[in-house]
Scaffold this motif. Structure first.
Motif, PDB file in Angstrom:
ATOM      1  N   LEU A  90      11.193 -27.695  -3.935  1.00  0.00           N
ATOM      2  CA  LEU A  90      10.615 -28.968  -4.363  1.00  0.00           C
ATOM      3  C   LEU A  90       9.408 -29.316  -3.510  1.00  0.00           C
ATOM      4  CD1 LEU A  90      13.821 -31.078  -4.988  1.00  0.00           C
ATOM      5  CD2 LEU A  90      12.134 -30.409  -6.686  1.00  0.00           C
ATOM      6  N   THR A  91       9.544 -29.128  -2.199  1.00  0.00           N
ATOM      7  CA  THR A  91       8.439 -29.426  -1.300  1.00  0.00           C
ATOM      8  C   THR A  91       7.258 -28.506  -1.582  1.00  0.00           C
ATOM      9  OG1 THR A  91       9.996 -30.134   0.373  1.00  0.00           O
ATOM     10  CG2 THR A  91       7.777 -29.617   1.117  1.00  0.00           C
ATOM     11  N   MET A 115      14.235 -34.858 -11.862  1.00  0.00           N
ATOM     12  CA  MET A 115      14.122 -36.115 -12.599  1.00  0.00           C
ATOM     13  C   MET A 115      14.087 -37.306 -11.638  1.00  0.00           C
ATOM     14  SD  MET A 115      13.662 -37.407 -15.499  1.00  0.00           S
ATOM     15  CE  MET A 115      14.204 -36.262 -16.730  1.00  0.00           C
ATOM     16  N   GLY A 116      14.938 -37.301 -10.627  1.00  0.00           N
ATOM     17  CA  GLY A 116      14.939 -38.387  -9.648  1.00  0.00           C
ATOM     18  C   GLY A 116      13.611 -38.495  -8.924  1.00  0.00           C
ATOM     19  N   LEU A 117      13.043 -37.363  -8.540  1.00  0.00           N
ATOM     20  CA  LEU A 117      11.743 -37.374  -7.864  1.00  0.00           C
ATOM     21  C   LEU A 117      10.637 -37.825  -8.807  1.00  0.00           C
ATOM     22  CD1 LEU A 117      11.982 -34.168  -5.660  1.00  0.00           C
ATOM     23  CD2 LEU A 117      12.044 -36.549  -4.909  1.00  0.00           C
ATOM     24  N   ALA A 118      10.738 -37.463 -10.076  1.00  0.00           N
ATOM     25  CA  ALA A 118       9.743 -37.904 -11.055  1.00  0.00           C
ATOM     26  C   ALA A 118       9.796 -39.420 -11.219  1.00  0.00           C
ATOM     27  CB  ALA A 118       9.977 -37.213 -12.397  1.00  0.00           C
ATOM     28  N   VAL A 129       7.490 -36.238   0.012  1.00  0.00           N
ATOM     29  CA  VAL A 129       8.770 -35.528  -0.011  1.00  0.00           C
ATOM     30  C   VAL A 129       8.628 -34.307   0.884  1.00  0.00           C
ATOM     31  CG1 VAL A 129      10.458 -34.326  -1.448  1.00  0.00           C
ATOM     32  CG2 VAL A 129       9.215 -36.285  -2.376  1.00  0.00           C
ATOM     33  N   SER A 130       9.558 -34.161   1.808  1.00  0.00           N
ATOM     34  CA  SER A 130       9.549 -32.972   2.659  1.00  0.00           C
ATOM     35  C   SER A 130      10.968 -32.449   2.766  1.00  0.00           C
ATOM     36  CB  SER A 130       8.995 -33.305   4.054  1.00  0.00           C
ATOM     37  OG  SER A 130       9.779 -34.294   4.679  1.00  0.00           O
ATOM     38  N   ALA A 131      11.083 -31.154   2.986  1.00  0.00           N
ATOM     39  CA  ALA A 131      12.403 -30.536   3.108  1.00  0.00           C
ATOM     40  C   ALA A 131      12.282 -29.215   3.840  1.00  0.00           C
ATOM     41  CB  ALA A 131      13.005 -30.305   1.728  1.00  0.00           C
ATOM     42  N   LEU A 137      13.674 -35.264   3.271  1.00  0.00           N
ATOM     43  CA  LEU A 137      13.298 -36.627   3.584  1.00  0.00           C
ATOM     44  C   LEU A 137      12.334 -37.121   2.514  1.00  0.00           C
ATOM     45  CD1 LEU A 137      13.499 -38.884   5.795  1.00  0.00           C
ATOM     46  CD2 LEU A 137      11.355 -37.962   6.681  1.00  0.00           C
ATOM     47  N   ILE A 138      12.608 -38.299   2.001  1.00  0.00           N
ATOM     48  CA  ILE A 138      11.695 -38.962   1.073  1.00  0.00           C
ATOM     49  C   ILE A 138      11.180 -40.199   1.792  1.00  0.00           C
ATOM     50  CG2 ILE A 138      11.460 -40.173  -1.120  1.00  0.00           C
ATOM     51  CD1 ILE A 138      13.714 -38.416  -2.208  1.00  0.00           C
ATOM     52  N   ARG A 139       9.845 -40.282   1.948  1.00  0.00           N
ATOM     53  CA  ARG A 139       9.201 -41.438   2.580  1.00  0.00           C
ATOM     54  C   ARG A 139       8.442 -42.207   1.508  1.00  0.00           C
ATOM     55  NH1 ARG A 139       7.480 -37.643   6.767  1.00  0.00           N
ATOM     56  NH2 ARG A 139       8.768 -38.015   8.579  1.00  0.00           N
TER      57      ARG A 139
END
Length: 151
Positions: A90-91, A115-118, A129-131, A137-139
């Motif tokens: 994702l990152t 979908m949640g990130l969208a 978004v970082s991982a 982590l979502i800032r």
């Protein structure tokens, strides 16, 4: 700079509490009332995603929510401890310019993470978004208006 940290067991029933606490602290920090519903929804999505990742990966540590009040902005960080390639993918997809759910984004076996990130990306102008192998982590941040001093 004021900071509030909330740790909760990775159970869906605690997401509502995180949303309520985030909205209350955001209101106090000076976030515009017009965006509080969007803030609650974004926090709910981020926390639900973290809870789902913890459950699906058998992670027993708590989900972390950090609320940071600064002079010009209010930030929320939602962290998970779920390892795995889907978070890193994702990152990578977001860093390569791919939006969640795009052809470049191959994270998330069933697309729920995407979908949640969208949804979050649609609600929040300033989101990161970082991982990595140790979690994600979502800032998110919103501008604040200075409090008016009553005389």
């Amino acid at each position: 700079m004021a900071t509030v940290e909330l740790l909760f067991s990775a159970l869906p029933e605690h997401v509502r509490t995180a949303r309520l606490v985030a909205a209350a602290v955001a209101r106090r920090a000076g976030v515009d009332e017009a965006v509080l519903d969007e803030l609650r929804l974004a926090v709910g999505e981020a926390c639900s995603r973290a809870v789902g990742l913890h459950i699906s990966n058998g992670v027993t540590s708590p989900v972390r929510v950090v609320l940071i009040e600064d002079e010009k902005k209010f930030s929320i960080e939602v962290g998970d401890d779920a390892p795995g390639p889907s978070a890193a993918a994702l990152t990578a997809a977001r860093g390569a310019g791919g939006a969640p759910g795009s052809a470049q984004d191959d994270g998330g076996a069933d697309g729920e993470d995407d979908m949640g990130l969208a949804v979050i990306s649609g609600l929040v102008d300033d989101v990161e978004v970082s991982a990595d192998e140790s979690g994600g982590l979502i800032r998110m941040s919103w501008p604040t208006t200075p409090a008016h001093v009553l005389s």
